[in-house]
Motif scaffolding. Sequence first.
Motif, PDB file in Angstrom:
ATOM      1  N   ASP A  82       0.851  -1.179   0.000  1.00 58.66           N
ATOM      2  CA  ASP A  82       0.000   0.000   0.000  1.00 58.66           C
ATOM      3  C   ASP A  82       0.898   1.245   0.000  1.00 58.66           C
ATOM      4  OD1 ASP A  82      -2.395   1.604   0.489  1.00 58.66           O
ATOM      5  OD2 ASP A  82      -1.576   1.828   2.513  1.00 58.66           O
ATOM      6  N   ASP A  96      -0.330   5.175   0.587  1.00 62.04           N
ATOM      7  CA  ASP A  96      -0.667   6.234   1.551  1.00 62.04           C
ATOM      8  C   ASP A  96      -0.624   5.701   2.987  1.00 62.04           C
ATOM      9  OD1 ASP A  96      -1.366   8.369  -0.356  1.00 62.04           O
ATOM     10  OD2 ASP A  96      -3.046   7.074  -0.886  1.00 62.04           O
ATOM     11  N   GLU A 142       0.111  10.413   5.111  1.00 59.17           N
ATOM     12  CA  GLU A 142      -1.226  10.612   4.548  1.00 59.17           C
ATOM     13  C   GLU A 142      -2.030  11.617   5.366  1.00 59.17           C
ATOM     14  OE1 GLU A 142      -3.441   6.940   4.698  1.00 59.17           O
ATOM     15  OE2 GLU A 142      -2.904   6.575   6.776  1.00 59.17           O
ATOM     16  N   ASN A 186      -1.391  -0.303   6.003  1.00 59.94           N
ATOM     17  CA  ASN A 186      -1.528   0.394   7.285  1.00 59.94           C
ATOM     18  C   ASN A 186      -2.976   0.581   7.721  1.00 59.94           C
ATOM     19  OD1 ASN A 186      -2.004   2.532   5.288  1.00 59.94           O
ATOM     20  ND2 ASN A 186      -2.063   3.884   7.081  1.00 59.94           N
ATOM     21  N   SER A 187      -3.945   0.053   6.954  1.00 63.22           N
ATOM     22  CA  SER A 187      -5.331   0.331   7.336  1.00 63.22           C
ATOM     23  C   SER A 187      -6.229  -0.871   7.049  1.00 63.22           C
ATOM     24  CB  SER A 187      -5.862   1.552   6.578  1.00 63.22           C
ATOM     25  OG  SER A 187      -6.261   1.187   5.268  1.00 63.22           O
ATOM     26  N   ASP A 240      -6.486  -2.379   3.640  1.00 67.76           N
ATOM     27  CA  ASP A 240      -5.491  -3.360   3.180  1.00 67.76           C
ATOM     28  C   ASP A 240      -5.780  -4.772   3.680  1.00 67.76           C
ATOM     29  OD1 ASP A 240      -3.748  -1.391   1.953  1.00 67.76           O
ATOM     30  OD2 ASP A 240      -3.319  -0.732   3.991  1.00 67.76           O
TER      31      ASP A 240
HETATM   32 CA   LIG Z   1      -3.042   3.285   3.384  1.00 71.85          CA
END
Ligand SMILES: [Ca+2]
Lengths: 316, 316
Positions: A52, A54, A60, A244-245, A248
């Motif tokens: 990923d 951002d 971000e 990171n989120s 994902d």
């Molecule tokens: Ca991200």
Amino acid sequence: PIQSEDIQEIVDPLPSWNDVTSKQNIIAFVSDVTNKDSENFIPVKDRISTFDNDGNLWSEQPAYFQLFFAMDRVKALANEHPEWKNKQPFKAVLENDMKTLLQQGEHGISTLVVESHAGMSTEAFETIVQDWVKTAKHPTKGVGFDKLVYQPMLELLDYLRANDFQTYIVSGGGVDFMRAFVTEIYGIPKEKIIGSRLKTEYKYNDGDPKIMRLAEFDFIDDKEGKPININTIIGKKPVFASGNSDGDLPMLQYAASNNYKSFMLYVHHTDAEREWAYDRESHIGKLDKGLDQALKDGWTVIDMKNDWKVIYPFEK
Amino acid sequence: PIQSEDIQEIVDPLPSWNDVTSKQNIIAFVSDVTNKDSENFIPVKDRISTFDNDGNLWSEQPAYFQLFFAMDRVKALANEHPEWKNKQPFKAVLENDMKTLLQQGEHGISTLVVESHAGMSTEAFETIVQDWVKTAKHPTKGVGFDKLVYQPMLELLDYLRANDFQTYIVSGGGVDFMRAFVTEIYGIPKEKIIGSRLKTEYKYNDGDPKIMRLAEFDFIDDKEGKPININTIIGKKPVFASGNSDGDLPMLQYAASNNYKSFMLYVHHTDAEREWAYDRESHIGKLDKGLDQALKDGWTVIDMKNDWKVIYPFEK
Ligand SMILES: [Ca+2]
Ligand SMILES: [Ca+2]
């Protein structure tokens, strides 16, 4: 004489990382799956890693960098669109009213992106993005957006490539926005950058063919879209996936189901001083279900504050 | 001592080609654009070559090979679909009535492909194709379909890769059909195979995620679809493009507009004895407008009968 094994031990492949569990896990995984004598050996052709972008390779906050680009485009185009003065989300952009802008929700943001990114050829768009990057500055960090990449992740990309992994970006961001300027920063060529995209149209244009960008999304490369796009474009399941989120999570679950041993990596934003700290309650880069599954299934989670010696290359 | 330049001259990179204009043009182009001192030098990262598949890398008569696969699938599934006995295009398949089948037109063929290729996971489909290739035989040549690739084109692919070109397939055929078995034949990995595709859906499936194939086309990689897909997936304009029909013309026009020197190559089917002879009037692989533009613009046209010493690898 110094043997090549000794040199590998002497040269730290991840020098901007403290000697922490995340770093140890990464090196243990790469050493194992590239060892021909290991039962976990992965042939070179299947060493696919997906990242990923951002919040995973660059920052971000306080908003996706592409949104700042879209806002600057709207301002640049405002004279041609007098109606935008009284129409959201454009009105908020022209009044620099971030609070109202973010209240427009996903639909508002999409409208902004579509309207500011379409109606031109791919070449024209690339030039506009490249010109923007040369002068645009991050609102609080005061440096160019292209400077806000994570030094430890650059080292990880290099380390994987040195071990014959292919490194792909698989981002919810616009593929053509990224392709315009991140290839040299990340060492990732255009053909290994996957992202969201607009519909396009081919115009023969009397022998000077153009791919024209239309004001409609063709594919949103987020959540379930990530494994779908990975299958469509790469055709192989990743053995290393990093995000990171919660957006994902399907990509990491997809990698976790690989018949080969695989590695799932989350970047956890814990550093309010050097970067930003956010997770379960954040509107940008919300990490909630993903964090639960990472903890439950023993995936590796980077604690940014504790694990990284520096965040950005200019801090080295 | 022998210098590396001498070795290059001694070892013929295209041994199955006669000493003809097409071969001379190819070698002159590659030598020029890989020469650092040439004004036409192309950096390695931009050495993108794109190859149509049916009728360009392997034969496509008396029907696309994928159609034979679809027909065999329909026969295998016929017991589960008693209604097919009286419904076209299935009826024609079950009655081995090729004439009626081909009269069903593009819509009929599409229906056949969609119905026989969907409703399963990507892994299941791959296994079905691989099992089919092991036993299926071409109706007139009597050998496996995977044996009917063009030896001279295999040498061209090798020659380009030896000169640091990336070789992509960009085909109207189904991407997952090709990916299942052509990677080793062509030396082209899955991620460099581009084609038509069905829509897919991601199923988490309790931790065993599957990409499910739906009974609807997502993208037809033919005509204008080729440059569109090249831009979407590769993000770079080819410097070398090769095809055999009018369906490849937009791809070749797109390559012809490259700012770098570029090479456009048509395979002209002129060998009724060893392969098939067809062009302007053919229902499969019609080459009419493309041939006109090739002649007008000086693109290279392979005269199969005259230019190639052998057609298939087993004739060597
Ligand atoms: Ca991200
Ligand atoms: Ca063809």
